[in-house]
Design a protein around this motif. Structure first.
Motif, PDB file in Angstrom:
ATOM      1  N   ILE A 260       0.847  -1.203   0.000  1.00 55.88           N
ATOM      2  CA  ILE A 260       0.000   0.000   0.000  1.00 55.88           C
ATOM      3  C   ILE A 260       0.884   1.254   0.000  1.00 55.88           C
ATOM      4  CG2 ILE A 260      -1.686   1.319   1.373  1.00 55.88           C
ATOM      5  CD1 ILE A 260      -2.755  -1.470   2.312  1.00 55.88           C
ATOM      6  N   ILE A 261       1.954   1.217   0.792  1.00 53.79           N
ATOM      7  CA  ILE A 261       2.848   2.383   0.868  1.00 53.79           C
ATOM      8  C   ILE A 261       3.553   2.598  -0.483  1.00 53.79           C
ATOM      9  CG2 ILE A 261       4.916   3.306   2.014  1.00 53.79           C
ATOM     10  CD1 ILE A 261       3.879   1.663   4.544  1.00 53.79           C
ATOM     11  N   ILE A 262       3.982   1.507  -1.140  1.00 53.03           N
ATOM     12  CA  ILE A 262       4.642   1.619  -2.461  1.00 53.03           C
ATOM     13  C   ILE A 262       3.655   2.205  -3.494  1.00 53.03           C
ATOM     14  CG2 ILE A 262       5.602   0.291  -4.412  1.00 53.03           C
ATOM     15  CD1 ILE A 262       6.674  -1.730  -2.262  1.00 53.03           C
ATOM     16  N   LEU A 263       2.435   1.634  -3.541  1.00 54.27           N
ATOM     17  CA  LEU A 263       1.437   2.129  -4.510  1.00 54.27           C
ATOM     18  C   LEU A 263       1.082   3.586  -4.225  1.00 54.27           C
ATOM     19  CD1 LEU A 263      -1.180  -0.770  -4.899  1.00 54.27           C
ATOM     20  CD2 LEU A 263       0.516  -0.047  -6.565  1.00 54.27           C
ATOM     21  N   GLY A 264       0.922   3.900  -2.948  1.00 53.01           N
ATOM     22  CA  GLY A 264       0.572   5.273  -2.563  1.00 53.01           C
ATOM     23  C   GLY A 264       1.672   6.255  -2.941  1.00 53.01           C
ATOM     24  N   ALA A 265       2.925   5.838  -2.725  1.00 55.99           N
ATOM     25  CA  ALA A 265       4.055   6.703  -3.102  1.00 55.99           C
ATOM     26  C   ALA A 265       4.072   6.907  -4.619  1.00 55.99           C
ATOM     27  CB  ALA A 265       5.364   6.091  -2.621  1.00 55.99           C
ATOM     28  N   MET A 266       3.743   5.840  -5.356  1.00 50.55           N
ATOM     29  CA  MET A 266       3.640   5.952  -6.826  1.00 50.55           C
ATOM     30  C   MET A 266       2.570   6.966  -7.224  1.00 50.55           C
ATOM     31  SD  MET A 266       3.673   2.207  -8.583  1.00 50.55           S
ATOM     32  CE  MET A 266       2.955   2.599 -10.161  1.00 50.55           C
ATOM     33  N   MET A 267       1.423   6.922  -6.507  1.00 50.14           N
ATOM     34  CA  MET A 267       0.320   7.850  -6.794  1.00 50.14           C
ATOM     35  C   MET A 267       0.773   9.298  -6.544  1.00 50.14           C
ATOM     36  SD  MET A 267      -2.238   5.981  -7.741  1.00 50.14           S
ATOM     37  CE  MET A 267      -1.016   4.952  -8.488  1.00 50.14           C
ATOM     38  N   ALA A 268       1.468   9.490  -5.407  1.00 49.99           N
ATOM     39  CA  ALA A 268       1.924  10.845  -5.054  1.00 49.99           C
ATOM     40  C   ALA A 268       2.928  11.352  -6.097  1.00 49.99           C
ATOM     41  CB  ALA A 268       2.545  10.832  -3.663  1.00 49.99           C
ATOM     42  N   PHE A 269       3.836  10.482  -6.531  1.00 55.37           N
ATOM     43  CA  PHE A 269       4.843  10.892  -7.510  1.00 55.37           C
ATOM     44  C   PHE A 269       4.185  11.219  -8.860  1.00 55.37           C
ATOM     45  CE2 PHE A 269       8.202   9.813 -10.698  1.00 55.37           C
ATOM     46  CZ  PHE A 269       9.054  10.870 -10.400  1.00 55.37           C
ATOM     47  N   MET A 270       3.215  10.410  -9.254  1.00 53.43           N
ATOM     48  CA  MET A 270       2.515  10.693 -10.514  1.00 53.43           C
ATOM     49  C   MET A 270       1.735  12.005 -10.407  1.00 53.43           C
ATOM     50  SD  MET A 270       1.116   7.056 -11.863  1.00 53.43           S
ATOM     51  CE  MET A 270       2.175   5.664 -12.156  1.00 53.43           C
ATOM     52  N   GLY A 271       1.137  12.250  -9.239  1.00 55.00           N
ATOM     53  CA  GLY A 271       0.425  13.507  -9.011  1.00 55.00           C
ATOM     54  C   GLY A 271       1.360  14.697  -9.162  1.00 55.00           C
ATOM     55  N   TYR A 272       2.581  14.539  -8.663  1.00 52.14           N
ATOM     56  CA  TYR A 272       3.594  15.597  -8.780  1.00 52.14           C
ATOM     57  C   TYR A 272       3.930  15.847 -10.256  1.00 52.14           C
ATOM     58  CZ  TYR A 272       8.481  17.176  -9.016  1.00 52.14           C
ATOM     59  OH  TYR A 272       9.647  17.815  -9.349  1.00 52.14           O
ATOM     60  N   LEU A 273       4.086  14.769 -11.028  1.00 53.20           N
ATOM     61  CA  LEU A 273       4.410  14.923 -12.458  1.00 53.20           C
ATOM     62  C   LEU A 273       3.251  15.587 -13.221  1.00 53.20           C
ATOM     63  CD1 LEU A 273       6.139  11.472 -13.181  1.00 53.20           C
ATOM     64  CD2 LEU A 273       7.253  13.693 -12.942  1.00 53.20           C
ATOM     65  N   ILE A 274       2.018  15.207 -12.856  1.00 46.11           N
ATOM     66  CA  ILE A 274       0.842  15.795 -13.520  1.00 46.11           C
ATOM     67  C   ILE A 274       0.766  17.299 -13.199  1.00 46.11           C
ATOM     68  CG2 ILE A 274      -1.696  15.736 -13.671  1.00 46.11           C
ATOM     69  CD1 ILE A 274      -1.351  12.661 -12.802  1.00 46.11           C
ATOM     70  N   SER A 275       0.999  17.651 -11.936  1.00 49.94           N
ATOM     71  CA  SER A 275       0.997  19.073 -11.546  1.00 49.94           C
ATOM     72  C   SER A 275       2.065  19.839 -12.323  1.00 49.94           C
ATOM     73  CB  SER A 275       1.290  19.234 -10.054  1.00 49.94           C
ATOM     74  OG  SER A 275       0.351  18.544  -9.316  1.00 49.94           O
ATOM     75  N   GLY A 276       3.236  19.214 -12.500  1.00 46.67           N
ATOM     76  CA  GLY A 276       4.316  19.833 -13.274  1.00 46.67           C
ATOM     77  C   GLY A 276       3.894  20.094 -14.707  1.00 46.67           C
ATOM     78  N   SER A 277       3.140  19.184 -15.286  1.00 49.94           N
ATOM     79  CA  SER A 277       2.650  19.364 -16.663  1.00 49.94           C
ATOM     80  C   SER A 277       1.667  20.519 -16.758  1.00 49.94           C
ATOM     81  CB  SER A 277       1.953  18.089 -17.156  1.00 49.94           C
ATOM     82  OG  SER A 277       2.846  17.036 -17.144  1.00 49.94           O
ATOM     83  N   VAL A 278       0.852  20.679 -15.715  1.00 47.96           N
ATOM     84  CA  VAL A 278      -0.113  21.794 -15.695  1.00 47.96           C
ATOM     85  C   VAL A 278       0.657  23.118 -15.620  1.00 47.96           C
ATOM     86  CG1 VAL A 278      -2.002  22.886 -14.402  1.00 47.96           C
ATOM     87  CG2 VAL A 278      -1.922  20.407 -14.609  1.00 47.96           C
ATOM     88  N   ARG A 279       1.652  23.159 -14.737  1.00 42.02           N
ATOM     89  CA  ARG A 279       2.463  24.385 -14.598  1.00 42.02           C
ATOM     90  C   ARG A 279       3.155  24.715 -15.908  1.00 42.02           C
ATOM     91  NH1 ARG A 279       3.424  22.757  -9.370  1.00 42.02           N
ATOM     92  NH2 ARG A 279       5.256  21.551  -9.944  1.00 42.02           N
ATOM     93  N   ALA A 280       3.713  23.686 -16.567  1.00 39.34           N
ATOM     94  CA  ALA A 280       4.414  23.906 -17.845  1.00 39.34           C
ATOM     95  C   ALA A 280       3.445  24.454 -18.894  1.00 39.34           C
ATOM     96  CB  ALA A 280       5.040  22.603 -18.328  1.00 39.34           C
TER      97      ALA A 280
END
Lengths: 99, 156
Positions: B130-150
Motif C-alpha cells: 500500500i505504501i509503495i502504490l501510494g508513493a507511486m500515486m503521489a509521484f505521478m500527481g507531482y508529475l501531472i501538476s508539473g505538466s499543468v504548470r508547464a
C-alpha cells in the motif's frame, strides 16, 4: 471478511479485470462508449464494476477451505501480481504515447 | 487556484498511507496491545483511502476532464496526462481492495496460531505494498501538476 484466501483471490481477480477493462477500453472505442453509457463516465463504471465484482467474488468464495499456510502464499501472489498489473498499465500508456 | 477537491484527495490519500505506515510499525513487534492499535490504524487507512477515491473521483469526473486535461494536452508536456494521469487513475483502483484485504488480515490476527512468523510477514508485506502504490500515486500527481504548470507557463 473472515476468509483471507477468498479475499485474496477476489483482490487478484478484481485487479485483473481492472487491467482488462483499462486496456480494452483504450483499444475499443465502442467498449469505452459502452462503459460511458453505464454511468456517464468510463472511469466511474470501471470503479463500480470493480467494487461489485470484489464483493460478489468474496461472497462466492467465502466458504472456501483455507489453511494458515495459505496466507503467506496468497499474500505473495497479491503482492507480486499487484506490482505486475501496475506495470502493465503504466507500460501500456507509455507504449500508446510513443506509438 | 487549484480546485480544493484535488487537495482533499491528496490529503486523504496521504492520511491513508500514514495509517498503513502506522499499522506496519505496530506489526513489527506484534504484542497484543500493538495489534489492537494496528487494527485501528488499518480501519482508518481503509476509510481514508475510500474517501480519497470518492474525492479524487468526483474531481476527475466533474473538473479535470473539462478544465485540466485540455490545458495539459495543449501544453508542452502532454505525457503528464497521456501517461501519468491515465496510469494513476487506473492503478489507484487497486488500492482500496488491497487495503480491505490488509484490514481483514489484521482484524483476524489474534485468531492465528503462527502469529509471529508468516502472518506477521504477510501484514508487513501488504502494508508495504500500500505504501509503495501510494508513493507511486503521489509521484505521478507531482508529475501531472508539473505538466499543468508547464502548460500555464507556455500559455503566458
Amino acid at each position: 471478511m473472515k476468509n483471507y484466501k477468498a479475499a485474496a483471490i477476489s483482490t487478484i481477480i478484481t485487479e485483473a479485470v481492472i487491467v482488462f477493462l483499462t486496456l480494452f477500453s483504450e483499444m475499443s472505442e465502442g467498449f469505452k462508449n459502452l462503459l460511458k453509457a453505464m454511468t456517464g463516465h468510463h472511469w466511474t463504471s470501471k470503479g463500480i464494476i470493480a467494487l461489485i465484482l470484489f464483493f460478489a467474488l468474496y461472497f462466492a468464495f467465502r466458504k472456501m477451505k483455507t489453511k494458515e499456510n495459505d496466507i503467506w502464499k496468497y499474500t505473495k501472489h497479491v503482492f507480486w501480481l499487484t506490482i505486475v498489473f501496475s506495470l502493465i498499465i503504466l507500460l501500456f500508456f507509455v507504449f500508446e504515447f510513443f506509438k | 487556484m487549484a480546485d480544493p477537491l484535488i487537495g482533499l484527495h491528496a490529503f486523504l490519500g496521504e492520511l491513508g498511507l500514514a495509517a498503513f505506515l502506522w499499522a506496519f510499525i505496530e506489526t513489527l513487534n506484534p504484542e497484543r496491545h500493538r495489534i489492537k492499535r494496528a487494527k485501528i490504524a488499518a480501519i482508518l487507512g481503509v476509510t481514508f483511502l475510500f474517501a480519497s477515491w470518492i474525492a479524487g473521483g468526483y474531481y476527475y469526473v466533474s473538473y479535470y476532464g473539462s478544465n485540466v486535461k485540455p490545458l495539459i494536452k495543449n501544453g508542452p508536456e502532454t505525457w503528464g496526462h497521456d501517461i501519468f494521469m491515465e496510469s494513476k487513475e487506473h492503478i489507484f483502483l487497486f488500492l482500496p481492495f488491497v487495503a480491505l484485504l490488509t484490514f481483514s488480515l489484521i482484524k483476524n490476527y489474534e485468531k492465528f496460531t503462527d502469529k509471529n512468523k508468516k502472518i506477521r510477514k504477510s501484514v508487513l508485506w501488504l502494508c508495504a505494498l500500500i505504501i509503495i502504490l501510494g508513493a507511486m500515486m503521489a509521484f505521478m500527481g507531482y508529475l501531472i501538476s508539473g505538466s499543468v504548470r508547464a502548460a500555464l507557463e507556455a500559455a503566458g
